[in-house]
Design a protein around this motif. Structure first.
Motif, PDB file in Angstrom:
ATOM      1  N   CYS A  96       0.998  -1.181  -0.064  1.00  0.00           N
ATOM      2  CA  CYS A  96       0.137   0.047  -0.061  1.00  0.00           C
ATOM      3  C   CYS A  96       0.735   1.304   0.053  1.00  0.00           C
ATOM      4  O   CYS A  96       1.814   1.464   0.650  1.00  0.00           O
ATOM      5  CB  CYS A  96      -1.026   0.005   1.254  1.00  0.00           C
ATOM      6  N   SER A  97       0.451   2.297  -0.769  1.00  0.00           N
ATOM      7  CA  SER A  97       0.914   3.616  -0.780  1.00  0.00           C
ATOM      8  C   SER A  97      -0.403   4.438  -0.621  1.00  0.00           C
ATOM      9  O   SER A  97      -1.267   4.540  -1.123  1.00  0.00           O
ATOM     10  CB  SER A  97       1.617   4.013  -1.953  1.00  0.00           C
ATOM     11  N   GLN A  98       0.012   5.644   0.274  1.00  0.00           N
ATOM     12  CA  GLN A  98      -1.400   6.706   0.449  1.00  0.00           C
ATOM     13  C   GLN A  98      -0.570   8.029   0.424  1.00  0.00           C
ATOM     14  O   GLN A  98       0.403   8.259   1.140  1.00  0.00           O
ATOM     15  CB  GLN A  98      -1.883   6.375   1.488  1.00  0.00           C
ATOM     16  N   LEU A  99      -1.167   9.008   0.016  1.00  0.00           N
ATOM     17  CA  LEU A  99      -0.802  10.286   0.111  1.00  0.00           C
ATOM     18  C   LEU A  99      -1.976  11.194   0.082  1.00  0.00           C
ATOM     19  O   LEU A  99      -2.979  11.392  -0.556  1.00  0.00           O
ATOM     20  CB  LEU A  99       0.151  10.496  -1.111  1.00  0.00           C
ATOM     21  N   VAL A 100      -1.783  12.362   0.850  1.00  0.00           N
ATOM     22  CA  VAL A 100      -2.700  13.367   0.754  1.00  0.00           C
ATOM     23  C   VAL A 100      -2.267  14.715   0.217  1.00  0.00           C
ATOM     24  O   VAL A 100      -1.180  15.100   0.063  1.00  0.00           O
ATOM     25  CB  VAL A 100      -3.072  13.943   2.340  1.00  0.00           C
ATOM     26  N   MET A 198      -0.926  -5.362  15.129  1.00  0.00           N
ATOM     27  CA  MET A 198       0.351  -5.376  14.260  1.00  0.00           C
ATOM     28  C   MET A 198       0.579  -3.916  14.034  1.00  0.00           C
ATOM     29  O   MET A 198      -0.520  -3.012  14.225  1.00  0.00           O
ATOM     30  CB  MET A 198       0.119  -6.114  12.946  1.00  0.00           C
ATOM     31  N   SER A 199       1.514  -3.575  13.235  1.00  0.00           N
ATOM     32  CA  SER A 199       2.028  -2.206  12.857  1.00  0.00           C
ATOM     33  C   SER A 199       1.360  -1.783  11.554  1.00  0.00           C
ATOM     34  O   SER A 199       1.244  -2.431  10.737  1.00  0.00           O
ATOM     35  CB  SER A 199       3.598  -2.192  12.829  1.00  0.00           C
ATOM     36  N   TYR A 200       0.795  -0.637  11.734  1.00  0.00           N
ATOM     37  CA  TYR A 200       0.167  -0.036  10.557  1.00  0.00           C
ATOM     38  C   TYR A 200       0.443   1.564  10.479  1.00  0.00           C
ATOM     39  O   TYR A 200       0.719   2.002  11.431  1.00  0.00           O
ATOM     40  CB  TYR A 200      -1.493  -0.253  10.773  1.00  0.00           C
ATOM     41  N   ASN A 201       0.328   2.055   9.477  1.00  0.00           N
ATOM     42  CA  ASN A 201       0.357   3.425   9.121  1.00  0.00           C
ATOM     43  C   ASN A 201      -1.269   3.817   8.732  1.00  0.00           C
ATOM     44  O   ASN A 201      -1.503   3.311   7.544  1.00  0.00           O
ATOM     45  CB  ASN A 201       1.388   3.966   8.001  1.00  0.00           C
ATOM     46  N   VAL A 202      -1.771   4.772   9.299  1.00  0.00           N
ATOM     47  CA  VAL A 202      -3.141   5.336   9.176  1.00  0.00           C
ATOM     48  C   VAL A 202      -3.017   6.718   8.474  1.00  0.00           C
ATOM     49  O   VAL A 202      -2.638   7.493   9.553  1.00  0.00           O
ATOM     50  CB  VAL A 202      -4.140   5.017   9.895  1.00  0.00           C
ATOM     51  N   THR A 203      -3.514   7.198   7.507  1.00  0.00           N
ATOM     52  CA  THR A 203      -3.654   8.382   6.871  1.00  0.00           C
ATOM     53  C   THR A 203      -4.747   9.086   7.033  1.00  0.00           C
ATOM     54  O   THR A 203      -5.655   8.150   6.584  1.00  0.00           O
ATOM     55  CB  THR A 203      -2.687   8.585   5.400  1.00  0.00           C
ATOM     56  N   VAL A 204      -5.000  10.246   7.470  1.00  0.00           N
ATOM     57  CA  VAL A 204      -6.150  10.539   7.783  1.00  0.00           C
ATOM     58  C   VAL A 204      -6.315  12.223   7.314  1.00  0.00           C
ATOM     59  O   VAL A 204      -5.193  12.960   7.162  1.00  0.00           O
ATOM     60  CB  VAL A 204      -6.648  10.851   9.363  1.00  0.00           C
ATOM     61  N   VAL A 205      -7.366  12.403   6.466  1.00  0.00           N
ATOM     62  CA  VAL A 205      -7.548  13.927   6.064  1.00  0.00           C
ATOM     63  C   VAL A 205      -9.069  14.319   6.215  1.00  0.00           C
ATOM     64  O   VAL A 205     -10.062  13.487   6.363  1.00  0.00           O
ATOM     65  CB  VAL A 205      -7.197  14.330   4.733  1.00  0.00           C
ATOM     66  N   ASP A 206      -9.333  15.459   6.534  1.00  0.00           N
ATOM     67  CA  ASP A 206     -11.057  15.891   6.857  1.00  0.00           C
ATOM     68  C   ASP A 206     -11.247  16.864   5.634  1.00  0.00           C
ATOM     69  O   ASP A 206     -10.480  17.352   4.861  1.00  0.00           O
ATOM     70  CB  ASP A 206     -11.204  16.220   7.962  1.00  0.00           C
ATOM     71  N   SER A 208     -11.846  19.917   5.885  1.00  0.00           N
ATOM     72  CA  SER A 208     -10.638  21.284   6.030  1.00  0.00           C
ATOM     73  C   SER A 208      -9.453  21.187   5.293  1.00  0.00           C
ATOM     74  O   SER A 208      -8.837  21.931   5.324  1.00  0.00           O
ATOM     75  CB  SER A 208     -10.886  21.729   7.515  1.00  0.00           C
ATOM     76  N   GLY A 209      -8.979  20.034   5.086  1.00  0.00           N
ATOM     77  CA  GLY A 209      -7.706  19.743   4.629  1.00  0.00           C
ATOM     78  C   GLY A 209      -6.806  19.405   5.460  1.00  0.00           C
ATOM     79  O   GLY A 209      -5.551  19.223   5.280  1.00  0.00           O
ATOM     80  N   ASP A 210      -7.112  19.418   6.750  1.00  0.00           N
ATOM     81  CA  ASP A 210      -6.116  19.071   8.035  1.00  0.00           C
ATOM     82  C   ASP A 210      -5.777  17.591   7.826  1.00  0.00           C
ATOM     83  O   ASP A 210      -6.924  16.634   7.576  1.00  0.00           O
ATOM     84  CB  ASP A 210      -6.865  19.239   9.128  1.00  0.00           C
ATOM     85  N   PHE A 211      -4.444  17.131   7.980  1.00  0.00           N
ATOM     86  CA  PHE A 211      -4.157  15.716   7.776  1.00  0.00           C
ATOM     87  C   PHE A 211      -2.996  15.343   8.771  1.00  0.00           C
ATOM     88  O   PHE A 211      -2.196  16.309   9.269  1.00  0.00           O
ATOM     89  CB  PHE A 211      -3.540  15.645   6.394  1.00  0.00           C
ATOM     90  N   SER A 212      -2.929  14.079   8.795  1.00  0.00           N
ATOM     91  CA  SER A 212      -1.773  13.545   9.552  1.00  0.00           C
ATOM     92  C   SER A 212      -1.735  12.093   9.465  1.00  0.00           C
ATOM     93  O   SER A 212      -2.552  11.312   8.599  1.00  0.00           O
ATOM     94  CB  SER A 212      -2.374  13.657  11.227  1.00  0.00           C
ATOM     95  N   THR A 213      -0.685  11.113   9.578  1.00  0.00           N
ATOM     96  CA  THR A 213      -0.441  10.004   9.400  1.00  0.00           C
ATOM     97  C   THR A 213      -0.069   9.653  10.825  1.00  0.00           C
ATOM     98  O   THR A 213       0.770  10.140  11.793  1.00  0.00           O
ATOM     99  CB  THR A 213       0.582   9.685   8.594  1.00  0.00           C
ATOM    100  N   VAL A 214      -0.762   8.446  11.446  1.00  0.00           N
ATOM    101  CA  VAL A 214      -0.637   7.677  12.528  1.00  0.00           C
ATOM    102  C   VAL A 214      -0.005   6.554  12.422  1.00  0.00           C
ATOM    103  O   VAL A 214      -0.396   5.557  11.982  1.00  0.00           O
ATOM    104  CB  VAL A 214      -2.049   7.699  13.589  1.00  0.00           C
TER     105      VAL A 214
END
Length: 352
Positions: A96-100, A198-206, A208-214
Motif C-alpha cells: 500500500c501507498s497513500q498520499l494526501v 500489528m504495526s500500521y500507518n493510517v493516513t487521515v484527512v478531513d 478542511s484539509g487537515d491531515f496526519s499519519t498515525v
C-alpha cells in the motif's frame, strides 16, 4: 520472455443502511474462507468470547450494537462472534501507498497491494450508527479505506514490522473512526488510543484539509505525525526483506517528490498511482495493486480506478453494481522471491 499470468477480482458496490440481508449474504459467501483463516493455528490460539466482548466494550463501545446485530445475522455461533470482534486475529501483511494532496480541494489517493484471492472486493455503503460511510470492506465489517458523510477520510498501510501483540485488527479500528469521528484531530486521538495487534500507518484527512499519519504498533500508543504520505515502514526500515520486495523506500521517495513538485496537478498525481514505482504489477508474488482510490473529502466522493477503468461513487450518487478487473503479472525474478513472507500464506490457496 516469461509467460504472463492473469488473475481477476470482481469488485462489487453494495448498499445497506442497517445490518440485514445484504450483509448476511456476504457473510455466508465469505465465512468458509474466513473461518479457515481465523482457525489456521487452532481454535485455542484465538481469544475466547468474553475477552473479545470486554475489549470491544472497553475500547470501542459505540460499535457494540452493530457487533451484536452482525453476530446474530452470522448465526450467533461462538467462533463467528469471536471472529467478528477482530480482537487478536491472525497476523497478515499488505503493501500500500497513500498520499494526501492539500489545497482548496483536499484529496487522499491510495493504492492497495495484496493477493486478489484474499480481498473481498466489496465497496460498501452503510449507516450503521446513523452516519453514512463508504469504504472497501475487509474482515466483513472492517475497512481498508473509506470516507464518511462529514468528509473524514482514512486509509491504512502495513507498518513494516513482524511483531504481533494484543489488540484489534486495524480494519475494525478504521470502521470505528469513520463511525464516530468528524475531524482529523478526533480521528487521530481515537487511532492513538485503541490497541492494535500489528504495526500500521493510517493516513487521515478531513474536509478542511487537515491531515496526519498515525504510526500504530502493538503495545504502544499511536504516534501522530504531520505527514502527508505513507508506504510500508515507519521511522526507518525494520523488516528489510519486506521493504525490498515492496519497494517501500522507493515508493515513499516518489510520493514526496510529487508533493514537492509545484507544477503537479491532482490529475497528474492520480495518474502516477497507475505507474511504477507506486503501482505494482507483482501479482504472482501477492504484491500487486488490486485497486487505486481517490477520496475527495469536500465532495463526499470516492473514485476507484484501475488501468483503463474508473468507477465513481458518492453519498449523493451511489450506484450498486460490479466491475470485473483482470490483472496481469510476470513471475518474480529468482533473487526476489518473497514466498513465505506473507503471514497469511497458509490460506492463500483457500480463497481468503
Amino acid at each position: 520472455m516469461p509467460l504472463i499470468q492473469t488473475q481477476s477480482l470482481l469488485f462489487r458496490a453494495m448498499e445497506e443502511a442497517r445490518p440485514g440481508a445484504v450483509w448476511q449474504n456476504l457473510f455466508r459467501e465469505f465465512w468458509p474462507s474466513y473461518r479457515r483463516w481465523y482457525l489456521q493455528s487452532g481454535e485455542a490460539a484465538r481469544p475466547y468470547y468474553l475477552p473479545c466482548v470486554r475489549a470491544l466494550r472497553k475500547h470501542m463501545p459505540e460499535l457494540l450494537p452493530t457487533y451484536e446485530a452482525l453476530s446474530e445475522l452470522s448465526g450467533g455461533g461462538d467462533v463467528e462472534a469471536r471472529f467478528l470482534s477482530l480482537f487478536c486475529p491472525p497476523p497478515y501483511v499488505t503493501g500500500c501507498s497513500q498520499l494526501v494532496w492539500p489545497g482548496e480541494r483536499p484529496l487522499l489517493v491510495r493504492n492497495y497491494d495484496y493477493p486478489p484471492q484474499l480481498c473481498e472486493g466489496v465497496i460498501l455503503k452503510t449507516a450503521w450508527n446513523g452516519r453514512e460511510v463508504i469504504g472497501l470492506s475487509d474482515c466483513m465489517w472492517g475497512l481498508l479505506d473509506g470516507i464518511n458523510e462529514d468528509g473524514l477520510v482514512v486509509a491504512l498501510s502495513f507498518g513494516g514490522r513482524q511483531e504481533v501483540g494484543e489488540g484489534f485488527g486495524v480494519p475494525l479500528v478504521l470502521r470505528y473512526v469513520l463511525e464516530t469521528c468528524t475531524r482529523t484531530d478526533e480521528a487521530c486521538a481515537a487511532l492513538a488510543r485503541v490497541p492494535v495487534h500489528m504495526s500500521y500507518n493510517v493516513t487521515v484527512v478531513d474536509r478542511s484539509g487537515d491531515f496526519s499519519t498515525v504510526f500504530l504498533a502493538p503495545g504502544k500508543s499511536g504516534d501522530i505525525r504531520r505527514l502527508a504520505a505513507a508506504t510500508n515502514h515507519q521511522k526507518k526500515v525494520e523488516w528489510h526483506q519486506h521493504a525490498r520486495a515492496t519497494s517501500t523506500v522507493e515508493r515513499l521517495r516518489r510520493l514526496m517528490e510529487m508533493l514537492d513538485d509545484s507544477t503537479m496537478t491532482s490529475e497528474a498525481l492520480i495518474a502516477a498511482f497507475l505507474r511504477p514505482p507506486i503501482y505494482s504489477n507483482a501479482f504472482a508474488r501477492g504484491l500487486g495493486t488490486l485497486y487505486s482510490a481517490a477520496y475527495w473529502p469536500g465532495e463526499g466522493r470516492a473514485d476507484f480506478f484501475w488501468p483503463g477503468v474508473s468507477w465513481s461513487q458518492s453519498f449523493a450518487d451511489f450506484t450498486v453494481g460490479d466491475r470485473l478487473i483482470e490483472f496481469g503479472a510476470s513471475p518474480p525474478p529468482p533473487n526476489n522471491d518473497t514466498r513465505g513472507m506473507d503471514l497469511r500464506e497458509e490460506t492463500s490457496n483457500e480463497g481468503r
